[in-house]
Design an enzyme around this catalytic site. Structure first.
Site: not given
Length: 126
Positions: A44, A59, A90, A96, A99, A103, A111, A113
């Site tokens: 969007c 990571c 969002c 999606h 996550h 940490d 964080r 990710c």
């Protein structure tokens, strides 16, 4: 009924953003991006993260220590894969993103990710 997201997104973009998938680590387009600008939602265009909040977490996915001032990232409990995690999506279109974990670096300790494939990058214009 037809799903309009299937017409707008590639198969992989759809799998990640609309079906809560994950791209393979260390493969994302924005993992090593150091340019100045903003990361926006692939679906969007909502502003999600600023480049000055990006850091190298090691990571395998782009990581940010805070979301943008627009607060377009919302949180959901994710108990999939036998783990308790916090999913980020969002706020505007429910895509999606990835996550968030506790940490990260100061000042937030967070964080975010994020899957590169759920983002577009808008570079700062000179």
């Amino acid at each position: 009924m037809s799903d309009p997201w299937k017409d707008k997104l590639s198969e992989e973009e759809y799998r990640v953003t609309r079906q809560a998938g994950t791209e393979r680590p260390y493969t994302g387009e924005y993992l090593d991006n150091k340019a100045t600008g903003n990361y926006v939602c692939k679906c969007c265009g909502a502003n999600l993260f600023a480049s000055d909040a990006k850091f190298d977490s090691g990571c395998g996915w782009p990581s940010f220590f805070e979301q943008s001032e627009e607060a377009n990232v919302v949180y959901r409990v994710d108990n999939s894969l036998g783990m308790k995690r916090t999913e980020i999506v969002c706020k505007n279109c429910d895509a999606h993103l990835g996550h968030v974990f506790d940490d990260g670096p100061k000042p937030t300790g967070q964080r975010y990710c994020v899957n590169s494939i759920s983002l577009n990058f808008k570079g700062q214009e000179d």
